[in-house]
Enzyme design. Sequence first.
Site, short mmCIF file in Angstrom:
data_model
loop_
_atom_site.label_atom_id
_atom_site.label_comp_id
_atom_site.label_asym_id
_atom_site.label_seq_id
_atom_site.Cartn_x
_atom_site.Cartn_y
_atom_site.Cartn_z
N GLY A 86 -8.43 -7.38 -0.99
CA GLY A 86 -8.78 -8.19 0.17
C GLY A 86 -8.23 -9.61 0.10
O GLY A 86 -7.08 -9.84 -0.26
N LYS A 93 -19.95 -15.94 2.43
CA LYS A 93 -21.39 -15.72 2.58
C LYS A 93 -22.03 -15.04 1.39
O LYS A 93 -21.49 -14.08 0.84
CB LYS A 93 -21.66 -14.89 3.84
CG LYS A 93 -21.31 -15.60 5.14
CD LYS A 93 -21.73 -14.76 6.34
CE LYS A 93 -21.50 -15.51 7.64
NZ LYS A 93 -21.95 -14.72 8.82
N ARG A 109 0.82 -1.21 0.00
CA ARG A 109 0.00 0.00 0.00
C ARG A 109 0.86 1.27 0.00
O ARG A 109 0.46 2.29 -0.55
CB ARG A 109 -0.96 -0.02 1.19
CG ARG A 109 -2.11 -0.99 0.98
CD ARG A 109 -3.13 -0.95 2.10
NE ARG A 109 -4.32 -1.75 1.74
CZ ARG A 109 -5.34 -1.96 2.53
NH1 ARG A 109 -5.35 -1.44 3.75
NH2 ARG A 109 -6.37 -2.68 2.13
N GLY A 162 -13.19 -3.79 -0.06
CA GLY A 162 -14.51 -3.26 0.26
C GLY A 162 -15.00 -2.24 -0.75
O GLY A 162 -16.16 -2.27 -1.17
#
Length: 393
Positions: free
Chosen positions: A350, A197, A35, A373
């Site tokens: 992620g 999920k 990053r 995200g």
Amino acid sequence: MKSVKDLEMYGKRVLVRVDYNLPMDENSIITDDNRIKATLPLIEYLMEKGAKIILASHMGRPGGKRVAHLSLAPAAIRLAELLNREVAFVEECIGGEVQKKVAGLCNGDIVLLENLRFHKGEKANDPEFAKELASLCDIYVNNAFAVSHRSQASIVGIVPFVAKCAAGFLLEKEISCYSDSVKNPEKPLVAIIGGAKVSGKLNALKNMLNYVDTLIIGGAMANTFLKSCGIDTKGCLIEEELISTAAEIVLDAENRGVELLLPKDLVVAEKFDQNAKKGEVLVHDIPDNWTGLDIGRKTAALFAKAIYKAKTVVWNGPMGVFEMEPFRAGTKAVADAVAASDAFSVVGGGDTGLAVKVCNVAEKISYISTGGGAFLHLMEGKELPGVIALERS
């Protein structure tokens, strides 16, 4: 949005919102500096243009109070090493000490402020906190795509209080890559959606049906889709309340002419443990009380065949518990297929970004997003508050 290249930078105090939310070990040693490296092109550009550079970021979730191990001091040290020049660090992000440090900057100098989230005003998007940040600069640049889906003071609140605002290179590149891969892709477009999920990816699944030619669903979330197709998934993780929703997505894909691929076989285990007894079975033959932890070889081959036909691939979510070596093969097979294809490939940060690195194919992916995200937010068809703020400015 204005680009940073549209503005005169010489002698200007430029506050750059970066994302230095870095993984660290128990000794506050940075374990992955990607990053920081992603911000180097912009910082070097601003140095060349004679700007006075003020970097601001958050780290972790300190809850609005000072937490020693979430200090950005190690990031300042690492950035200085990468740039081979001094990077000053201030143990605050607002207040007299910061104002004094900024006032003493010469053209090309760099200062990194302390963790923005040590103040509650950051996450609360408090206008007074935003105004104090704004008082530090003549120009505001958002280069933090990974948090641009958050309506926070350093992302949204600051913009109305600064006369000139612009997007940094990284934010521009992220938005451009998403547009090229989803909004204006070279067809066929294949989307690979995985993870644990359905609930976390539900809106993305629905929205992507507007764009894709093939939708591949893997990971534990695929179990709910298998259940919706009448398959007894035994001990596999499913979301009972979303079975009917999964069935609607399957039907919607069929009505739209979108090819939807689900697992044909699974790697199953007696329990969620890397040392558990495991086997590979067709989805109709899962043993009682066993759970699926990866896609099987037949499924991996099916998914790879679809990927090889693609001209554009968007991937968000692993195919199984890739963190455990016995259940990594499915994710690795998909990663290898994406890497070997001729498609323009975008991986949604992620866990997926980590997966392609673990599978040693990161350098063969066209673009790995810096924000899981925020990338998922775009896949859901939503706009980013940080981008909207810049557009309105």
